[in-house]
Design a protein around this motif. Sequence first.
Motif: not given
Length: 828
Positions: A345-361
Amino acid sequence: MTDRSVTLRRAVFAALAVSTAVALPVSAQEAQQQGEGGRSIETIIVTAQKREQNLQDVPIVVTAVSGQLLQDTGVKDIKDLTIVAPGLTVTSTSSEASTTARIRGIGTVGDNPGLESSVGVVIDGIYRPRNGVAFGDLGELERIEVLKGPQGTLFGKNTSAGVINIVTKKPTFDFGTDVELTGGNYGALEGSASINGGFNDKLAGRLYVAARERDGYLDVNTGAGPRTEDEENDRKVQTARGQLLFQASEALEVRFTGDYTKREEHCCSGVPTFNGPTVAAINALAGGAGTQNPPDPFNRTAFLNRGTDQDTTDVGASMEINWDLNALGGATLTSVTGWRNWEFVNGQDVDYTAADIWYRESDGNHSAEFDQLSQEFRLAGETDRLNWLVGAFYADEQLTSKQQLQYGTQYRTYISALAGAAAPIFNAFIPLNGYPTTLGQRDLHEQDSQSWALFTNNNIKFTDAIEFTLGLRYTNESKDLDTLYRNTHTGQGCGTLRANFAALQATMAGAGLTAAQIAQLNRVAVGIGCAAITDPIYNNLANSQSIDESEWSGTAKLSFRFTDEVMAYASFARGYKAGGFNLDRVRTGSAALPPGAPGGVGASLDTSFDKELVDSYEVGLKTQWLDNTLLLNATVFYQDYTDFQLNTFDGVQFLVTSLDTVTSEGVDLDLVWFTPLEQLSFQGGVTYAETEIDDPAALANPGLFDQNRENDRLSFAPEWSASLSATFEQPIGSSFIWRTNVGAKYTSEYNTGSNLAPQKMQDSITTVNARTGFGAEDERWMIEAWAQNLTEEEYYQVVYDAPLQTGSYDAFLGAPRTYGLTARFKFR
């Protein structure tokens, strides 16, 4: 034939002519004293042909690493193994579950679970369906064998490039308890214990438990959050393995094994290596600190505003039965039954930046699970001239893959930011709630795979010097995939852009933008505004696909023993890896044009790719010198792959293509040397491999390669790979011992990207591990100081296109220097 190929052939045959030789092996543990003051390398046992043999009698390139050397070099998982195995590369990317092993430059990128591995991993006779499924604490090890080249006869599945065959310690009837305690930098704390012994004269058991934890070695800039963790790449692992060995009689032995591993971590972030034109927008959205500009990857700072919680659970049970059948002239029947369940089970900050563009909970909606049942039967026997084996194999594998991508709070704002001065124009065509926060893609893939095979492997001794090996395997693979593509939104953002694309062009042209500006803004509109995650064509789209294929694989080997110390062989092997399905969204046509229009967008309902085949040729020598104190072995190899399965991340999604032809040719050289200085021994090896894309017709995909790549080296395919390990063991008085091991691995430069972008190059690297210990001669206790990556070598595991940031690149880094102290205790 290229000039380089001609030069290679001349060089390797010259090397063979002067009796240089291949196939690495073991540590000083395998030696025994012989004569006065002399040592010799005793028989090194391997099971590369599913029976116990002397390494020097096996016509296969095998790197056999003993339990002692594995301990001395700090090997606890398959990634650590690279320090002692030339030609082996193991990397991981967005998670440790995405671990990929490569041999001689051949492997399969592990981020897409639809692709099986080219390098198979087998643990105690049970194959693991993906390399990442085998990534974990391996526990107490007897040895590890790295078999190079296709092993499609006896090992079968997922072995078109080779096999990592892991053999753990089995129970014995002698009582003993081992305890190990470790502390190190980055807050590392580790402890393990095992107990072994017999309950009576027929039943013995072994229990091993371990717990390991470590802080992260990346600092994290969390921006505005909601993430609160300020470190990345930490780890917490608990492992248990229990075994029972039942020796019912001299003819019947049964081994039961059960194991459980729980792994929790915040992992794995990339760091910026090259910033393109999107960096200004990223930093503006995050208040000036969205990413690092200019990049400084080895200050080890990641930019993540979302969580990266990852949980892995791996549980399994197996039973191995060995039964000597006197009625069949001493033949042995072996049954190996395995059940495994692996869930990630994986959570991820998909854009790898501190901006809030897309992610996975990390709520379970982005996960993968393998449920696997396998059964193998082998019947083997021998006469004076014939060693024969027949067998059957069956595996049922259930894969459930959940793919989630969610819009962050700034997805729409990011599109506008990239438009710059044209933002007012864009905003008029993007609904305010076109990309609603927390919603996005939520796809479900359920794949049922069944594989069965019949195989035989036979060694015929025509004379005491000449032996012929013939192996054949028939495999049938079937896969049924049911997919539900689902958007948890209406796709209004992309739908509006697509419906008004012509009006958008006219508005931009009327605003006096240049052709180059318009082209750039179109790329933003189509590539981000209408990326696959946003596309309404995937609203509740169901799809089913199936493949059913059969293939022959096998081998033929001829060996000639000139003397007891020199054996030569020539071999041919055919390898096979099954086809499958890309478990990502695949579209046809132009994303800017509506479905049904000429050239309009469509969801591909055929995401399949072809099976991968390889023909491999080897000529080798295995030799022993200097009164059996030096093993020096060499092999020349040529491998020709057809429909090589290539997986590429383009910054938005995974693309799978088949390269018509990939070849790998070169030389493996390895040695083990017990020097005249009795305390000192060496082992090492060199692999030279030209692993190239040979057919330009396969490179017609402009989304993958931006130029003709004929005769270019494949990614992760260094020309040179060399390892050397030195062990010094000095008795002190009659009761103590001092043992030191230093191991080094050199790898020449290579490209880490499937599309071979020049920004993804990794320079040549040399990593060094060292361990020195002092303790009791009978091993009742020992204290060791150790370091991994002693020289603090800075290197990339993988460089990749920064998600949604065209022209920018990020990298997953290799581990920094780690060091610590280990205390070992043995009670007998």
